[in-house]
Design a protein around this motif. Structure first.
Motif, PDB file in Angstrom:
ATOM      1  N   GLN A 163       6.610   9.111   1.712  1.00  0.00           N
ATOM      2  CA  GLN A 163       5.890   8.472   0.596  1.00  0.00           C
ATOM      3  C   GLN A 163       6.203   9.150  -0.730  1.00  0.00           C
ATOM      4  O   GLN A 163       6.298   8.490  -1.762  1.00  0.00           O
ATOM      5  CB  GLN A 163       4.387   8.488   0.868  1.00  0.00           C
ATOM      6  N   ARG A 164       6.367  10.474  -0.702  1.00  0.00           N
ATOM      7  CA  ARG A 164       6.681  11.194  -1.939  1.00  0.00           C
ATOM      8  C   ARG A 164       8.087  10.835  -2.435  1.00  0.00           C
ATOM      9  O   ARG A 164       8.302  10.616  -3.617  1.00  0.00           O
ATOM     10  CB  ARG A 164       6.550  12.701  -1.693  1.00  0.00           C
ATOM     11  N   ARG A 165       9.040  10.738  -1.525  1.00  0.00           N
ATOM     12  CA  ARG A 165      10.433  10.482  -1.912  1.00  0.00           C
ATOM     13  C   ARG A 165      10.727   8.996  -2.130  1.00  0.00           C
ATOM     14  O   ARG A 165      11.517   8.643  -3.014  1.00  0.00           O
ATOM     15  CB  ARG A 165      11.355  11.038  -0.824  1.00  0.00           C
ATOM     16  N   PHE A 166      10.101   8.138  -1.303  1.00  0.00           N
ATOM     17  CA  PHE A 166      10.359   6.700  -1.354  1.00  0.00           C
ATOM     18  C   PHE A 166       9.033   5.931  -1.381  1.00  0.00           C
ATOM     19  O   PHE A 166       8.644   5.314  -0.386  1.00  0.00           O
ATOM     20  CB  PHE A 166      11.182   6.255  -0.138  1.00  0.00           C
ATOM     21  N   PRO A 167       8.326   5.958  -2.486  1.00  0.00           N
ATOM     22  CA  PRO A 167       6.993   5.349  -2.531  1.00  0.00           C
ATOM     23  C   PRO A 167       6.969   3.834  -2.315  1.00  0.00           C
ATOM     24  O   PRO A 167       5.922   3.285  -1.964  1.00  0.00           O
ATOM     25  CB  PRO A 167       6.483   5.708  -3.927  1.00  0.00           C
ATOM     26  N   ASP A 168       8.107   3.170  -2.461  1.00  0.00           N
ATOM     27  CA  ASP A 168       8.145   1.719  -2.275  1.00  0.00           C
ATOM     28  C   ASP A 168       8.544   1.315  -0.855  1.00  0.00           C
ATOM     29  O   ASP A 168       8.680   0.137  -0.558  1.00  0.00           O
ATOM     30  CB  ASP A 168       9.090   1.081  -3.287  1.00  0.00           C
ATOM     31  N   HIS A 169       8.695   2.281   0.056  1.00  0.00           N
ATOM     32  CA  HIS A 169       9.055   1.993   1.437  1.00  0.00           C
ATOM     33  C   HIS A 169       7.805   1.839   2.293  1.00  0.00           C
ATOM     34  O   HIS A 169       6.769   2.418   2.000  1.00  0.00           O
ATOM     35  CB  HIS A 169       9.910   3.115   2.031  1.00  0.00           C
ATOM     36  N   ALA A 170       7.921   1.083   3.385  1.00  0.00           N
ATOM     37  CA  ALA A 170       6.847   0.953   4.367  1.00  0.00           C
ATOM     38  C   ALA A 170       7.098   1.962   5.490  1.00  0.00           C
ATOM     39  O   ALA A 170       8.223   2.429   5.685  1.00  0.00           O
ATOM     40  CB  ALA A 170       6.812  -0.460   4.926  1.00  0.00           C
ATOM     41  N   ILE A 171       6.031   2.278   6.223  1.00  0.00           N
ATOM     42  CA  ILE A 171       6.131   3.232   7.325  1.00  0.00           C
ATOM     43  C   ILE A 171       5.358   2.680   8.517  1.00  0.00           C
ATOM     44  O   ILE A 171       4.196   2.299   8.386  1.00  0.00           O
ATOM     45  CB  ILE A 171       5.554   4.611   6.937  1.00  0.00           C
ATOM     46  N   LEU A 172       6.010   2.676   9.677  1.00  0.00           N
ATOM     47  CA  LEU A 172       5.372   2.294  10.936  1.00  0.00           C
ATOM     48  C   LEU A 172       5.440   3.505  11.849  1.00  0.00           C
ATOM     49  O   LEU A 172       6.526   3.943  12.231  1.00  0.00           O
ATOM     50  CB  LEU A 172       6.100   1.106  11.580  1.00  0.00           C
ATOM     51  N   GLY A 173       4.276   4.060  12.151  1.00  0.00           N
ATOM     52  CA  GLY A 173       4.236   5.249  12.990  1.00  0.00           C
ATOM     53  C   GLY A 173       3.401   5.033  14.230  1.00  0.00           C
ATOM     54  O   GLY A 173       2.473   4.222  14.231  1.00  0.00           O
ATOM     55  N   GLU A 174       3.726   5.776  15.268  1.00  0.00           N
ATOM     56  CA  GLU A 174       3.021   5.628  16.543  1.00  0.00           C
ATOM     57  C   GLU A 174       1.554   5.975  16.424  1.00  0.00           C
ATOM     58  O   GLU A 174       0.717   5.341  17.055  1.00  0.00           O
ATOM     59  CB  GLU A 174       3.671   6.511  17.605  1.00  0.00           C
ATOM     60  N   GLU A 175       1.211   6.955  15.610  1.00  0.00           N
ATOM     61  CA  GLU A 175      -0.175   7.408  15.558  1.00  0.00           C
ATOM     62  C   GLU A 175      -1.024   6.708  14.494  1.00  0.00           C
ATOM     63  O   GLU A 175      -2.226   6.570  14.679  1.00  0.00           O
ATOM     64  CB  GLU A 175      -0.232   8.925  15.328  1.00  0.00           C
ATOM     65  N   TYR A 176      -0.426   6.266  13.397  1.00  0.00           N
ATOM     66  CA  TYR A 176      -1.212   5.717  12.295  1.00  0.00           C
ATOM     67  C   TYR A 176      -0.823   4.299  11.893  1.00  0.00           C
ATOM     68  O   TYR A 176      -1.276   3.809  10.864  1.00  0.00           O
ATOM     69  CB  TYR A 176      -1.145   6.655  11.084  1.00  0.00           C
ATOM     70  N   GLY A 177       0.019   3.642  12.666  1.00  0.00           N
ATOM     71  CA  GLY A 177       0.327   2.243  12.410  1.00  0.00           C
ATOM     72  C   GLY A 177       1.196   2.004  11.193  1.00  0.00           C
ATOM     73  O   GLY A 177       1.956   2.868  10.761  1.00  0.00           O
ATOM     74  N   LEU A 178       1.042   0.810  10.628  1.00  0.00           N
ATOM     75  CA  LEU A 178       1.879   0.359   9.513  1.00  0.00           C
ATOM     76  C   LEU A 178       1.169   0.575   8.185  1.00  0.00           C
ATOM     77  O   LEU A 178       0.007   0.195   8.019  1.00  0.00           O
ATOM     78  CB  LEU A 178       2.216  -1.125   9.680  1.00  0.00           C
ATOM     79  N   THR A 179       1.872   1.185   7.249  1.00  0.00           N
ATOM     80  CA  THR A 179       1.369   1.354   5.887  1.00  0.00           C
ATOM     81  C   THR A 179       2.509   1.055   4.920  1.00  0.00           C
ATOM     82  O   THR A 179       3.674   1.045   5.295  1.00  0.00           O
ATOM     83  CB  THR A 179       0.860   2.787   5.618  1.00  0.00           C
ATOM     84  N   GLY A 180       2.148   0.821   3.680  1.00  0.00           N
ATOM     85  CA  GLY A 180       3.156   0.594   2.656  1.00  0.00           C
ATOM     86  C   GLY A 180       3.151  -0.827   2.156  1.00  0.00           C
ATOM     87  O   GLY A 180       2.365  -1.662   2.601  1.00  0.00           O
TER      88      GLY A 180
END
Length: 116
Positions: A60-77
């Motif tokens: 998020q710090r390096r690429f604030p316009d990217h989305a993230i899908l993680g196993e523990e916290y789901g989809l954000t962005g």
């Protein structure tokens, strides 16, 4: 974003943060940490959650316009983001919690819906 230089930047960054997250899990390795059970009945530990939080913060710090899908916290962005990171902070949690050194931090990235 799919230009070779841009993809190289994503790869180099993924390697950097995978090493960082992997090192963070070592603080908990073979320490008898508490194991919780997720709704899908799979195990999760503070090492899983902490490593994913670290990865998310760095992305998020390096690429604030990217989305993230993680196993523990789901989809954000941002919805419809051109880039989406896919995270499994401790792939092999069963091995991890039993002290078997066969686990890894996995990071993938999609650009315009295509895995890179």
């Amino acid at each position: 974003m799919s230009a070779p230089g841009a993809l190289r930047e994503l790869l180099d960054f993924a390697i950097e943060i995978a090493h960082e997250a992997g090192r963070s899990t070592l603080a908990y390795y073979q320490t008898g940490i508490e194991i919780e059970t997720k709704t899908d009945l799979s195990p999760v530990t503070i090492a899983d959650r902490g490593a994913e939080q670290l990865l998310r913060a760095r992305i998020q710090r390096r690429f604030p316009d990217h989305a993230i899908l993680g196993e523990e916290y789901g989809l954000t962005g941002a919805p419809g983001a051109a880039c989406r990171w896919i995270l499994d902070p401790v792939d092999g949690t069963q091995s991890f919690i039993h002290g078997v050194p066969l686990y890894a931090t996995l990071i993938g990235v999609e650009v315009d819906g295509v895995s890179q």
